[in-house]
Design a protein around this motif. Structure first.
Motif, PDB file in Angstrom:
ATOM      1  N   ASP A  57      11.481 -44.386 -44.367  1.00  0.00           N
ATOM      2  CA  ASP A  57      11.314 -43.020 -43.886  1.00  0.00           C
ATOM      3  C   ASP A  57      12.714 -42.502 -43.560  1.00  0.00           C
ATOM      4  N   GLN A  60      13.237 -40.272 -40.451  1.00  0.00           N
ATOM      5  CA  GLN A  60      13.213 -41.045 -39.205  1.00  0.00           C
ATOM      6  C   GLN A  60      14.520 -41.826 -39.039  1.00  0.00           C
ATOM      7  N   ARG A  63      17.200 -39.493 -37.820  1.00  0.00           N
ATOM      8  CA  ARG A  63      17.039 -39.185 -36.388  1.00  0.00           C
ATOM      9  C   ARG A  63      17.491 -40.350 -35.515  1.00  0.00           C
ATOM     10  N   ARG A 121       7.416 -46.843 -31.477  1.00  0.00           N
ATOM     11  CA  ARG A 121       8.739 -46.213 -31.637  1.00  0.00           C
ATOM     12  C   ARG A 121       9.404 -45.967 -30.280  1.00  0.00           C
TER      13      ARG A 121
END
Length: 182
Positions: A57, A60, A63, A121
């Motif tokens: 991903d 993600q 980030r 997460r």
């Protein structure tokens, strides 16, 4: 009376030990923190498998990397040395997830459910923060990672589906992290 005095002395000694322990908490080693962070990869892989999501991903990852670099700068770490370490953690995490998914093709786990991805997460993020704080504190004390530290690091990382090459990558990039030059 003698028993009361002994009880009071014992209580005072226990309070003193507790106070000393509270003043100087033992900082977990980076390897222990990384091991804990990687322990969530089975949940990530399981959640993504159940929801037909790819392991990789890139949004993600971007980030995570941006946050880690901002945190590293606040902790006084050199972002250019932190970036390969963060990327290595994400690459090893993906490798572990791919290995779980491959294992499940031949032998699915029938009585296990992954934890929700948002919860996982959040915990991973907490460990990521703790890892950077630990590295920063070590470097600010003037300590460097040594061969003895490497041996302990290799023992501390003990997750299923992690290879010796994964551990080497993590160690190499971790030991290259440095403080920012002011």
């Amino acid at each position: 009376m003698l028993m009361t005095f002994r009880t009071a002395a014992l209580a005072l000694a226990m309070c003193t030990v507790s106070a000393v322990a509270a003043e100087s908490p033992a900082q977990p080693a980076p390897g222990e923190l990384i091991n804990s962070r990687l322990s969530y990869m089975k949940d990530v892989a399981g959640y993504k498998a159940q929801h037909h999501q790819p392991i990789e991903d890139l949004n993600q990852e971007r980030r995570v990397l941006e946050k880690a670099l901002a945190d590293a700068r606040q902790l006084g770490l050199d972002g250019e040395t932190v970036k390969p370490f963060i990327q290595a953690q994400m690459d090893v995490a993906k490798a572990i997830q791919y290995r779980y998914r491959a294992d499940w093709l031949a032998s699915p786990e029938s009585h296990w459910q992954p934890r929700p991805l948002e919860e996982v997460r959040k915990r991973i993020g907490q460990y990521s923060d703790a890892i950077l704080a630990s590295v920063s504190a070590t470097l600010k004390q003037g300590s460097r990672l040594t061969a003895t530290d490497k041996a302990a690091f290799m023992r501390d990382i003990r997750q299923p589906n992690i290879s010796p090459q994964d551990k080497e990558l993590l160690w190499r990039t971790l030991s290259a992290v440095s403080l920012a030059h002011e």
